[in-house]
Write an enzyme that holds these catalytic residues in place. Sequence first.
Site, PDB file in Angstrom:
ATOM      1  N   LYS A 157       0.835  -1.202   0.000  1.00  0.00           N
ATOM      2  CA  LYS A 157       0.000   0.000   0.000  1.00  0.00           C
ATOM      3  C   LYS A 157       0.870   1.253   0.000  1.00  0.00           C
ATOM      4  O   LYS A 157       1.854   1.335   0.742  1.00  0.00           O
ATOM      5  CB  LYS A 157      -0.925  -0.013   1.226  1.00  0.00           C
TER       6      LYS A 157
ATOM      7  N   SER B  23      -9.084   3.230   2.891  1.00  0.00           N
ATOM      8  CA  SER B  23      -8.033   3.680   2.001  1.00  0.00           C
ATOM      9  C   SER B  23      -7.216   2.551   1.374  1.00  0.00           C
ATOM     10  O   SER B  23      -6.350   2.800   0.541  1.00  0.00           O
ATOM     11  CB  SER B  23      -7.098   4.630   2.754  1.00  0.00           C
TER      12      SER B  23
ATOM     13  N   SER C 158     -10.092   1.463   7.088  1.00  0.00           N
ATOM     14  CA  SER C 158      -9.406   1.384   5.803  1.00  0.00           C
ATOM     15  C   SER C 158      -9.033  -0.024   5.374  1.00  0.00           C
ATOM     16  O   SER C 158      -8.719  -0.254   4.202  1.00  0.00           O
ATOM     17  CB  SER C 158      -8.150   2.259   5.827  1.00  0.00           C
TER      18      SER C 158
END
Length: 509
Positions: A108, A183, A207
């Site tokens: 990520k 996210s 997230s």
Amino acid sequence: MPHGTPQRASPWRPRHPRVVTSAPEPTTMSLIDHDASTLSSLIHSREVSCREVMEAYLARIARVNPVYNAIVNPAAPEALLAQARSHDEELSRGRSRGWLHGIPQAIKDIADVAGFPTTKGCELLARNVPSRDNVMVARLRAAGCIVVGRTNTPELGLGSHTFNALFGATRNAWDPAVSAGGSSGGAAVCLAQRMLPVADGSDFMGSLRNPAGWNHVFGMRPTQGRVPLGPGPDVWVDQLGTEGPMARTVNDLGRLLATQAGHDARVPLSLQDPFAWEPNAEPTSVLRGLRIGWLGDLGGHLAMEDGVLDACQDALRQLEPAGALVESAALGTDPARLWECWLTWRRALVGPRLDPLIQLPQAREKIKPEALWEYEGSRGLSWTEFLRASQVRTRFFHHMQSLFERWDVLALPSAQVWPFPVGERWPRSVGGRAMDTYHRWMEVTIYATLAGLPAISVPAGFHATRGWPMGLQLVARHGADAFLLDVAAGYEAVRGDFLARRPLTVAAA
């Protein structure tokens, strides 16, 4: 003007695929269809080579990533194939780095990875290339993974919709017209669309849980401190966010968490006790007599779109024949007070992170308005306000612990809305109620975060007419990560056929 409302026009627009074709689901098993644990066994038994695995995933990424935009800043294929050959040579000499040996992984775009830009989806950080890995990434590499690129995230990781002006929007694995969540949206889509066998993410306000739910995969927020975060500029106060695993199976989820977890001396509040998890031989045994408290919409406090609660309640009903006891539960404390506590903590932590960027030339023109709103809110925050919010959080932690004297697991939806159009920044209303901040529609995720509790998002159901996925949060007491994985494995065993569903592939022509 509502809090969090953009106060200037944003230059971001969703990027649409030029031409796409829909392909049917595959009828034969290929390398990309295996979960990470099976792939690891095949590699270590020398039935397949690391190079063959890398070639299969690079071909898959080339085919579908132009549509879904889940992987950004990819490494050169030639360099990745050379790393795969090196991993094969190590195995031929009898050396394995670990269970992830030779398995492709994209990190990520929040965590630092040596040699790759860490942009956080922000134009101001487009050339930010760290010189070393963060704690989690170093552990994944030590276990043998090969980093192929980064997974897309909202700008600065803020918001549960993965879009930014630097790379554009990530599209939902089940419908490219709607949001992937965030996210960790890029990570979830990579899993669902078989661009990665397993993925990492991070969770501040759902997230890991929201994008997992919206893409029909598993996402786990571990107990706070289980996975050391950083090390960053602060290791004492910044204790809301945590990294964690995402996977298509609970076994992969537990194995990845075991790799990520463990104390690190540079992160003094990371948990000291070692973490390990092995699946039960009879996974449904944990469901016999399991007491599940269904919190739902907190007695009407949380705005919900039609069908969300129904999907989650139906998922819980599937556990009752296996012996689970599902009953309605009350949070037992004022959720409005918790929301104010949340806003204070969020401002206190987000504002200082943005301060170095704000000082850069043209920063206010290049940082999204939601982030600027967070920053401005932090500037007038007093120490007394923050300490009071910390005391509210402390009392809430103890209150949640008392709830687990009655319930083994608490359950809520993983989001309050179904995936919304990819061109929208955030839902302005939910169930006919206006949202007063850009993240109010994810209020359902703050309870595990504030109390530092482990929570897993499991696939719950689909929209009745649009086929969009929804997730269900299962929350356990502090430190009970292994028990929560047992519960998720029991759920997986009961709902095997449902969980095996996969999206059609939309590929670049």
